[in-house]
Design an enzyme around this catalytic site. Structure first.
Site, mmCIF file in Angstrom:
data_model
loop_
_atom_site.group_PDB
_atom_site.id
_atom_site.type_symbol
_atom_site.label_atom_id
_atom_site.label_comp_id
_atom_site.label_asym_id
_atom_site.label_seq_id
_atom_site.Cartn_x
_atom_site.Cartn_y
_atom_site.Cartn_z
ATOM 1 N N ASP A 159 1.410 2.500 3.544
ATOM 2 C CA ASP A 159 0.550 3.676 3.386
ATOM 3 C C ASP A 159 1.390 4.944 3.483
ATOM 4 O O ASP A 159 0.931 5.976 3.969
ATOM 5 C CB ASP A 159 -0.593 3.693 4.419
ATOM 6 C CG ASP A 159 -1.671 4.713 4.054
ATOM 7 O OD1 ASP A 159 -1.673 5.208 2.916
ATOM 8 O OD2 ASP A 159 -2.502 5.017 4.930
ATOM 9 N N HIS A 216 0.876 -1.189 0.000
ATOM 10 C CA HIS A 216 0.000 0.000 0.000
ATOM 11 C C HIS A 216 0.902 1.224 0.000
ATOM 12 O O HIS A 216 1.495 1.570 1.020
ATOM 13 C CB HIS A 216 -0.902 0.013 1.241
ATOM 14 C CG HIS A 216 -1.825 1.202 1.308
ATOM 15 N ND1 HIS A 216 -3.107 1.104 1.803
ATOM 16 C CD2 HIS A 216 -1.678 2.498 0.971
ATOM 17 C CE1 HIS A 216 -3.696 2.286 1.756
ATOM 18 N NE2 HIS A 216 -2.842 3.162 1.254
ATOM 19 N N HIS A 220 1.528 5.374 -1.674
ATOM 20 C CA HIS A 220 1.123 6.546 -2.466
ATOM 21 C C HIS A 220 2.367 7.157 -3.107
ATOM 22 O O HIS A 220 3.276 7.589 -2.393
ATOM 23 C CB HIS A 220 0.460 7.595 -1.570
ATOM 24 C CG HIS A 220 -0.807 7.100 -0.947
ATOM 25 N ND1 HIS A 220 -2.040 7.243 -1.542
ATOM 26 C CD2 HIS A 220 -1.017 6.425 0.203
ATOM 27 C CE1 HIS A 220 -2.962 6.690 -0.769
ATOM 28 N NE2 HIS A 220 -2.367 6.179 0.299
ATOM 29 N N LYS A 222 -9.299 -0.586 -5.777
ATOM 30 C CA LYS A 222 -9.346 0.057 -4.460
ATOM 31 C C LYS A 222 -10.719 0.646 -4.197
ATOM 32 O O LYS A 222 -11.234 1.416 -5.012
ATOM 33 C CB LYS A 222 -8.281 1.163 -4.421
ATOM 34 C CG LYS A 222 -8.294 2.021 -3.167
ATOM 35 C CD LYS A 222 -7.795 1.272 -1.954
ATOM 36 C CE LYS A 222 -7.948 2.111 -0.687
ATOM 37 N NZ LYS A 222 -6.682 2.495 -0.093
ATOM 38 N N HIS A 282 -10.392 0.709 1.941
ATOM 39 C CA HIS A 282 -10.191 1.710 3.006
ATOM 40 C C HIS A 282 -11.386 1.552 3.943
ATOM 41 O O HIS A 282 -12.488 1.995 3.625
ATOM 42 C CB HIS A 282 -10.108 3.128 2.432
ATOM 43 C CG HIS A 282 -9.853 4.165 3.485
ATOM 44 N ND1 HIS A 282 -8.666 4.850 3.585
ATOM 45 C CD2 HIS A 282 -10.616 4.599 4.515
ATOM 46 C CE1 HIS A 282 -8.717 5.668 4.637
ATOM 47 N NE2 HIS A 282 -9.891 5.539 5.216
HETATM 48 C C1 NCD Z 1 -3.644 8.968 2.222
HETATM 49 C C2 NCD Z 1 -3.245 10.021 1.199
HETATM 50 O O1 NCD Z 1 -2.693 11.039 1.593
HETATM 51 O O2 NCD Z 1 -3.445 9.807 0.000
HETATM 52 N N1 NCD Z 1 -3.612 9.555 3.515
HETATM 53 C C3 NCD Z 1 -3.508 8.893 4.693
HETATM 54 O O3 NCD Z 1 -3.578 9.533 5.739
HETATM 55 N N2 NCD Z 1 -3.321 7.603 4.736
HETATM 56 C C4 NCD Z 1 -4.975 8.401 1.863
HETATM 57 C C5 NCD Z 1 -5.298 7.113 2.544
HETATM 58 O O4 NCD Z 1 -4.645 6.113 2.328
HETATM 59 O O5 NCD Z 1 -6.248 7.104 3.330
HETATM 60 ZN ZN ZN Z 2 -3.319 5.076 1.702
#
Ligand code: NCD
Ligand code: ZN
Length: 344
Positions: free
Chosen positions: A247, A14, A16, A99, A136
């Site tokens: 994450d 996971h 970003h 997702k 989520h």
């Molecule tokens: C994530 C993001 O910034 O894209 N933020 C987070 O606090 N985890 C989004 C997510 O995974 O919920």
């Molecule tokens: Zn996330």
């Protein structure tokens, strides 16, 4: 006491990576991971197979020379998602998962799902072809307290969905509560759960006592200490359906240190040393490899990586922030050293 640790090269289930000006700046932070499930919550989101192919190409183009990294793409589920587009993308090997963001649950989730009924045809198709759904798991009902949103999501959405479509392969992402841990543990082989590094280390006191710490603000929000302990117990339990999903969610410093700061903690640069710290503190260093490198591939029906990485004690200091084209991003720092370092 072992001075070095050798692990099968891990994956991040996971992550970003963002896009545009930030993408190239944050990619090197994930260099110790061979693969990552890349989140689709861009603006606009990665909704179709075509969007995923284009995003994948942008990631590969932004990869530094010599970084061996495979982005595993995801599609952002909307109420307008076409089951045949999803099936074609899966058949082409272009996407690894879909997702589900409840609409409004987190960063860039406005086009998420309001009514699960509206996406049942897509979920049924995914169950048929074995494509995992990453979830989520928080309700967005304004009546529900933010600390209860995961438990209520399990009760209202996830448990009924699992009963209705037990063949659907589901990953409950960033589990943050004992309730989530119990739900995953009691689920069958089609249910996995990812755990983040920061939720294994921090509780809500770290966020709120002695001043608010915007760099510890994330979603799902940090919970009380008993929940954190349940997460550590799950990660170190040896149960194969728990695995690492950092994450890691970079936001430019200015957008976190703000009157309405963004949610997300940027853990990627130092995720593995922190993870080693957590496992060592729990007396479970021998289970780190399963959690970081074996359980995830097993759930996703992929082979573990062939290479290995090594960690050594202490070693280099980590950067306080990483420069990106969208501004500096502050790196996760709970205020003490992890005591481990990945050897390059
Ligand atoms: C994530 C993001 O910034 O894209 N933020 C987070 O606090 N985890 C989004 C997510 O995974 O919920
Ligand atoms: Zn996330």
């Amino acid at each position: 006491m072992a001075e070095t640790l050798s692990l099968i090269r891990p994956d991040d289930w996971h992550l970003h990576l963002r896009d545009g000006a930030m993408l190239a700046g944050v990619l090197p932070a994930s260099r110790h991971f061979a693969r990552a499930i890349v989140m689709p919550n861009l603006v606009p989101p990665v909704v179709t197979a075509r969007d995923a192919a284009a995003y994948r190409a942008r990631i590969l183009a932004a990869l530094p020379e010599g970084q061996d990294f495979t982005p595993l793409m995801t599609l952002y589920l909307t109420e307008a998602t076409d089951p045949s587009d999803v099936a074609a993308a899966a058949a082409d090997g272009l996407v690894t998962a879909v997702k589900l963001y409840p609409a409004g649950a987190t960063t860039n989730s406005a086009s998420g799902v309001r009514d699960i009924e509206a996406v049942m045809p897509v979920l049924e198709k995914m169950a048929e072809i074995g494509l995992p759904l990453c979830v989520h798991g928080e309700v967005t009902d304004p009546e529900i307290d933010i600390f209860d949103r995961e438990a209520v999501f399990i009760e209202r959405v996830l448990a009924p969905l699992r009963q209705r479509l037990p063949e659907l392969r589901v990953v409950m992402e960033h589990v943050t509560t004992r309730d989530g841990v119990d739900f995953v543990r009691e689920g069958g082989s089609n249910l996995g759960g990812t755990l983040t590094v920061h939720h294994l280390i921090l509780n809500r006191n770290h966020l709120l006592v002695g001043g608010v710490r915007p760099h510890f603000y994330c979603l799902p929000v940090l919970k009380r200490e008993t929940h954190r302990q349940a997460l550590v117990a799950a990660a170190t339990s040896g149960i194969g359906r728990f695995f690492l999903g950092t994450d890691s969610a970079p936001h430019a410093r200015a957008t976190k240190e703000a009157a309405c700061g963004c949610a997300g903690v940027f853990t990627a640069p130092n995720a593995l040393p922190w993870l080693a710290h957590v496992f060592e503190a729990a007396g479970a260093l021998d289970r780190l490899e399963a959690f970081a490198s074996l359980n995830g591939p097993a759930f996703y029906r992929l082979a573990p990586n062939a290479e290995r990485i090594r960690l050594e004690r202490a070693g280099a200091a980590t950067p306080a922030e990483v420069a990106t084209g969208a501004g500096p991003v502050v790196v996760f720092d709970p205020g003490f050293a992890p005591g481990w370092h990945v050897m390059e």
